[in-house]
Design an enzyme around this catalytic site. Structure first.
Site, PDB file in Angstrom:
ATOM      1  CE  LYS A 111       1.681   9.915  -4.289  1.00 59.39           C
ATOM      2  NZ  LYS A 111       1.566   8.482  -4.488  1.00 59.39           N
ATOM      3  CE  LYS A 193       8.146  12.086   0.050  1.00 60.03           C
ATOM      4  NZ  LYS A 193       7.149  11.092   0.223  1.00 60.03           N
ATOM      5  CE  LYS A 196       8.809   5.039  -5.205  1.00 57.63           C
ATOM      6  NZ  LYS A 196       7.979   3.842  -5.131  1.00 57.63           N
TER       7      LYS A 196
HETATM    8  P1  TYM Z   1       6.275   4.374  -1.216  1.00 53.48           P
HETATM    9  O1  TYM Z   1       6.175   3.382  -2.324  1.00 53.48           O
HETATM   10  O2  TYM Z   1       6.194   5.824  -1.533  1.00 53.48           O
HETATM   11  O3  TYM Z   1       7.636   4.170  -0.413  1.00 53.48           O
HETATM   12  C1  TYM Z   1       8.033   2.894   0.051  1.00 53.48           C
HETATM   13  C2  TYM Z   1       8.716   3.014   1.399  1.00 53.48           C
HETATM   14  O4  TYM Z   1       9.857   3.874   1.297  1.00 53.48           O
HETATM   15  C3  TYM Z   1       9.787   4.891   2.294  1.00 53.48           C
HETATM   16  N1  TYM Z   1      10.393   6.106   1.751  1.00 53.48           N
HETATM   17  C4  TYM Z   1      11.390   6.776   2.339  1.00 53.48           C
HETATM   18  N2  TYM Z   1      12.061   6.556   3.480  1.00 53.48           N
HETATM   19  C5  TYM Z   1      13.047   7.431   3.800  1.00 53.48           C
HETATM   20  N3  TYM Z   1      13.374   8.501   3.034  1.00 53.48           N
HETATM   21  C6  TYM Z   1      12.713   8.765   1.876  1.00 53.48           C
HETATM   22  N4  TYM Z   1      13.048   9.806   1.135  1.00 53.48           N
HETATM   23  C7  TYM Z   1      11.675   7.875   1.486  1.00 53.48           C
HETATM   24  N5  TYM Z   1      10.824   7.838   0.426  1.00 53.48           N
HETATM   25  C8  TYM Z   1      10.042   6.747   0.602  1.00 53.48           C
HETATM   26  C9  TYM Z   1       8.309   5.069   2.559  1.00 53.48           C
HETATM   27  O5  TYM Z   1       8.082   5.653   3.817  1.00 53.48           O
HETATM   28  C10 TYM Z   1       7.805   3.639   2.470  1.00 53.48           C
HETATM   29  O6  TYM Z   1       7.991   2.966   3.703  1.00 53.48           O
HETATM   30  N6  TYM Z   1       1.763   4.234   0.939  1.00 53.48           N
HETATM   31  C11 TYM Z   1       3.045   3.566   0.857  1.00 53.48           C
HETATM   32  C12 TYM Z   1       2.950   2.139   0.358  1.00 53.48           C
HETATM   33  C13 TYM Z   1       1.995   1.267   1.114  1.00 53.48           C
HETATM   34  C14 TYM Z   1       2.216   0.681   2.381  1.00 53.48           C
HETATM   35  C15 TYM Z   1       1.041  -0.115   2.640  1.00 53.48           C
HETATM   36  C16 TYM Z   1       3.240   0.730   3.317  1.00 53.48           C
HETATM   37  C17 TYM Z   1       0.773   0.859   0.660  1.00 53.48           C
HETATM   38  N7  TYM Z   1       0.197   0.017   1.574  1.00 53.48           N
HETATM   39  C18 TYM Z   1       0.916  -0.862   3.812  1.00 53.48           C
HETATM   40  C19 TYM Z   1       3.092  -0.021   4.496  1.00 53.48           C
HETATM   41  C20 TYM Z   1       1.946  -0.802   4.741  1.00 53.48           C
HETATM   42  C21 TYM Z   1       3.925   4.334  -0.113  1.00 53.48           C
HETATM   43  O7  TYM Z   1       3.473   5.100  -0.913  1.00 53.48           O
HETATM   44  O8  TYM Z   1       5.231   4.003  -0.064  1.00 53.48           O
END
Ligand code: TYM
Length: 324
Positions: A111, A193, A196
């Protein structure tokens, strides 16, 4: 009952990777785990957001959870910024997190490269806030995609460090990462991967893409050399498409390979597009039928439940640390 905690950032529309890597597993867990699913708006603001769009995105993520099958009678759905203990515990954990371990976080490095003009402290501290999101609720498992594994490992380290300094306070959680779907790759580039924030919209299928657009993106998806429909280490593009096909249809990859024996990429992509558009149409019908006020009431209820747990945990943390 054991507990599961996870969350998604309300930035842009969620895509198939978010569903297949994370939310699909949440839906399965909610019958056997006391589940809390958060909308992490404080994480989202580490990248500059338009307030109007952010407000709408928070509601959209709540609707997405509901339309994908998170049942508010079984799971707690809540908004991070409505539970002030997340920011409070993050501060406490900052006092035991090391600069060096945060500098190693790959999401921060990515990022920081993507947003060179805005490498703010929040972006750097993001994983500590995520640790607070988790540790406040003492979950045994954190169901996430592969890209969040490093953050959950940091969370474990911080929990162990706090427990050994101040006495047993936090459950040390395990990441729960399913083999299939843990890392859905970009349709336009199977070496990265699905994301978004990808520069091309052909990278991902958004859950709110019209079926037409989704079908077009699949027809444009990169494939591997050769002509047979099979997965394998040397076939990253097909393996990714087969994984999506398998998880959405409930058929094994082996069966899908069999179905397409002797057929070409065009037939396979048509079949995949049908599976994806059927899924999207069903999801979008449920999403569009949700009433804003009802969704807000579900969040309010969830916020209350989450706050009760978080307040008790913060009281314990403060007592252990000698804060009056
Ligand atoms: P975020 O919002 O980027 O993504 C949400 C969830 O989707 C999963 N994910 C994927 N899984 C498989 N293939 C992909 N291409 C892919 N892109 C995203 C992510 O692994 C995630 O599970 N930091 C976290 C959000 C967060 C969080 C937490 C998660 C904040 N606090 C506490 C668990 C517990 C994030 O940015 O996810």
């Amino acid at each position: 009952m054991k507990r599961a905690v996870s969350g998604v950032q309300p930035t842009n529309n969620l895509h198939l990777g978010n569903y297949l890597g994370a939310i699909k597993n949440w839906v399965e867990l909610q019958d056997s785990y006391d589940s809390l699913y958060c909308i992490v708006d404080l994480h989202a603001i580490t990248i500059k957001q338009d307030p109007k769009v952010l407000r709408q995105n928070v509601l959209n993520v709540a609707k997405t959870y509901l339309a994908l099958g998170i049942n508010p009678d079984k799971s707690t759905i809540f908004v991070q910024s409505h539970v002030p203990q997340h920011a409070e515990l993050a501060w406490v954990l900052n006092t035991i997190a090391k600069l060096g371990e945060l500098e190693r976080m790959t999401q921060f490095k990515d990022k920081a490269t993507q947003h060179k003009e805005n490498i703010n402290m929040g972006l750097f501290d993001y994983p500590v806030l995520m640790s607070a999101d988790i540790l406040l609720y003492d979950p045994e498992v954190v169901p996430v995609g592969e890209d969040q594994k490093q953050h959950v490992e940091l969370t474990r380290d911080l929990a162990e460090r706090f427990n050994s300094s101040y006495g047993k306070t936090f459950v040390v959680p395990e990441p729960l990462i399913k083999k299939e779907g843990a890392r859905i790759m970009g349709l336009d580039d199977p070496s990265k991967k699905m994301s978004k924030s990808a520069s091309s919209a052909n990278n991902y299928v958004s859950l709110l893409d019209s079926p037409d657009i989704a079908a077009k993106k699949i027809s444009k998806a990169v494939t591997d050399s050769g002509s047979t429909i099979e997965s394998g280490k040397d076939k990253p593009a097909l393996t990714n498409l087969l994984t999506i096909y398998s998880l959405l249809s409930g058929q094994s990859i082996k069966n899908i390979e069999k179905e397409y024996t002797g057929k070409g990429y065009a037939d396979f992509k048509k079949g995949l597009a049908n599976t994806v558009t059927e899924f999207l149409s069903d999801f979008q019908a449920k999403f569009n039928a949700l009433d804003d006020n009802k969704v807000k009431a579900i969040l309010e209820e969830g916020n209350k439940k989450a706050r009760a747990i978080a307040e008790a945990k913060m009281t314990d943390v403060k007592t252990k640390m000698g804060l009056l």
